[in-house]
Design a protein around this motif. Sequence first.
Motif, PDB file in Angstrom:
ATOM      1  N   GLY A   1       0.796  -1.223   0.000  1.00 56.38           N
ATOM      2  CA  GLY A   1       0.000   0.000   0.000  1.00 56.38           C
ATOM      3  C   GLY A   1       0.823   1.265   0.000  1.00 56.38           C
ATOM      4  N   GLY A   2       2.143   1.142   0.149  1.00 53.97           N
ATOM      5  CA  GLY A   2       3.017   2.314   0.160  1.00 53.97           C
ATOM      6  C   GLY A   2       3.202   2.908  -1.225  1.00 53.97           C
TER       7      GLY A   2
ATOM      8  N   LEU B   1       2.068  -3.426  -3.984  1.00 50.94           N
ATOM      9  CA  LEU B   1       1.018  -4.376  -3.638  1.00 50.94           C
ATOM     10  C   LEU B   1       1.508  -5.382  -2.603  1.00 50.94           C
ATOM     11  N   GLU B   2       2.790  -5.737  -2.708  1.00 51.81           N
ATOM     12  CA  GLU B   2       3.387  -6.712  -1.796  1.00 51.81           C
ATOM     13  C   GLU B   2       4.855  -6.377  -1.627  1.00 51.81           C
TER      14      GLU B   2
ATOM     15  N   ALA C   1      -1.783   0.995 -11.404  1.00 54.68           N
ATOM     16  CA  ALA C   1      -3.241   1.031 -11.502  1.00 54.68           C
ATOM     17  C   ALA C   1      -3.867   1.887 -10.406  1.00 54.68           C
ATOM     18  N   PHE C   2      -3.090   2.157  -9.363  1.00 55.38           N
ATOM     19  CA  PHE C   2      -3.547   2.993  -8.258  1.00 55.38           C
ATOM     20  C   PHE C   2      -2.457   3.969  -7.891  1.00 55.38           C
ATOM     21  N   ARG C   3      -2.851   5.091  -7.330  1.00 48.42           N
ATOM     22  CA  ARG C   3      -1.897   5.938  -6.644  1.00 48.42           C
ATOM     23  C   ARG C   3      -2.195   5.810  -5.155  1.00 48.42           C
ATOM     24  N   VAL C   4      -1.349   6.384  -4.327  1.00 43.55           N
ATOM     25  CA  VAL C   4      -1.482   6.218  -2.885  1.00 43.55           C
ATOM     26  C   VAL C   4      -2.910   6.529  -2.446  1.00 43.55           C
ATOM     27  N   GLY C   5      -3.396   5.775  -1.454  1.00 42.81           N
ATOM     28  CA  GLY C   5      -4.772   5.908  -0.999  1.00 42.81           C
ATOM     29  C   GLY C   5      -5.723   5.026  -1.801  1.00 42.81           C
ATOM     30  N   TRP C   6      -5.169   4.144  -2.632  1.00 40.91           N
ATOM     31  CA  TRP C   6      -5.942   3.227  -3.487  1.00 40.91           C
ATOM     32  C   TRP C   6      -6.876   3.982  -4.424  1.00 40.91           C
TER      33      TRP C   6
END
Length: 143
Positions: free
Chosen positions: A43-44, A65-66, A78-83
Amino acid sequence: LSIERHIAAPPEIVWEVMTTRIEQWWCPRPWRAEVIEQDWRSGGRSAMVMHGPNGERSDGEGVFLEVVPGKRFVFTDAFRVGWIPQGPFMVGWFDLTPDGDGTHYRAGARHWDAATYEQHKAMGFEDGWTAAAAQLAELVEAG
């Protein structure tokens, strides 16, 4: 898309260099990487800018992701921080496994569709990621 190679150092050493000196190996020369933030946890934020020799700029913003210290990390754009979703290109991964007195290094990318896969391949994935792995090996093996 994936590449593999042997690095003549144990996984702990490869991990240390690959995560703390990422600006020195991430981009094939003469490109260079500038780290904005690398928050090495699931999540970082993973944010870098790649600079080309003729003023080119490629911004990369995503999340991890991991993260398994000493062994593996997986990231996506596919995401930036904060999902927060953003236009996806790939999921990238790096695996380190013991290989005799060294490390088996394996890195790759997965894509959402065939067109994006072909785009990454045409961008020079194999040559670029192979060159980056060689630069990492050079740093690690130089001590």
